[in-house]
Design an enzyme around this catalytic site. Structure first.
Site, PDB file in Angstrom:
ATOM      1  N   GLU A  37       0.819  -1.211   0.000  1.00  0.00           N
ATOM      2  CA  GLU A  37       0.000   0.000   0.000  1.00  0.00           C
ATOM      3  C   GLU A  37       0.852   1.259   0.000  1.00  0.00           C
ATOM      4  OE1 GLU A  37      -2.366  -0.432   3.496  1.00  0.00           O
ATOM      5  OE2 GLU A  37      -3.734  -1.845   2.555  1.00  0.00           O
ATOM      6  N   GLU A  38       2.111   1.140  -0.366  1.00  0.00           N
ATOM      7  CA  GLU A  38       3.015   2.290  -0.329  1.00  0.00           C
ATOM      8  C   GLU A  38       3.428   2.680  -1.743  1.00  0.00           C
ATOM      9  OE1 GLU A  38       6.246   1.345   2.270  1.00  0.00           O
ATOM     10  OE2 GLU A  38       4.970   1.310   4.035  1.00  0.00           O
TER      11      GLU A  38
END
Length: 93
Positions: free
Chosen positions: A6-7
């Site tokens: 999710e980065e």
């Protein structure tokens, strides 16, 4: 660039630290204001790493930004950490 599950990483070459912070804050506000779904509101937490203040190579800059990202998450999420006068923190409510 996607940097993990999710980065994401944004490389904003040529921005000074104030402009980088303002750019990150615009991203944060747009995402937070983009509506919601059945599971809740979408937000982002952002950590800034700046060259040369935080380092001159990608690894060192990523480490600084990643550390600040986790500080932003610990501070309640939906904020930007990084700035000229030490750390600057903004929450949208």
């Amino acid at each position: 660039y996607r940097f993990g599950g999710e980065e994401f990483i944004v490389i904003a070459d040529g921005l000074n630290i104030d402009d980088a912070w303002a750019f990150a804050e615009r991203i944060r506000r747009r995402v937070a204001g983009g509506g919601s779904d059945a599971e809740g509101r979408l937000t982002v937490s952002i950590g800034i790493g700046h060259c040369p203040r935080d380092g001159r190579d990608y690894e060192t800059l990523f480490e600084a930004a990643d550390k600040r990202l986790y500080e932003a998450k610990a501070a309640g999420r939906n904020c930007v950490i990084g700035g000229v006068q030490g750390m600057r923190l903004v929450h949208a409510r």
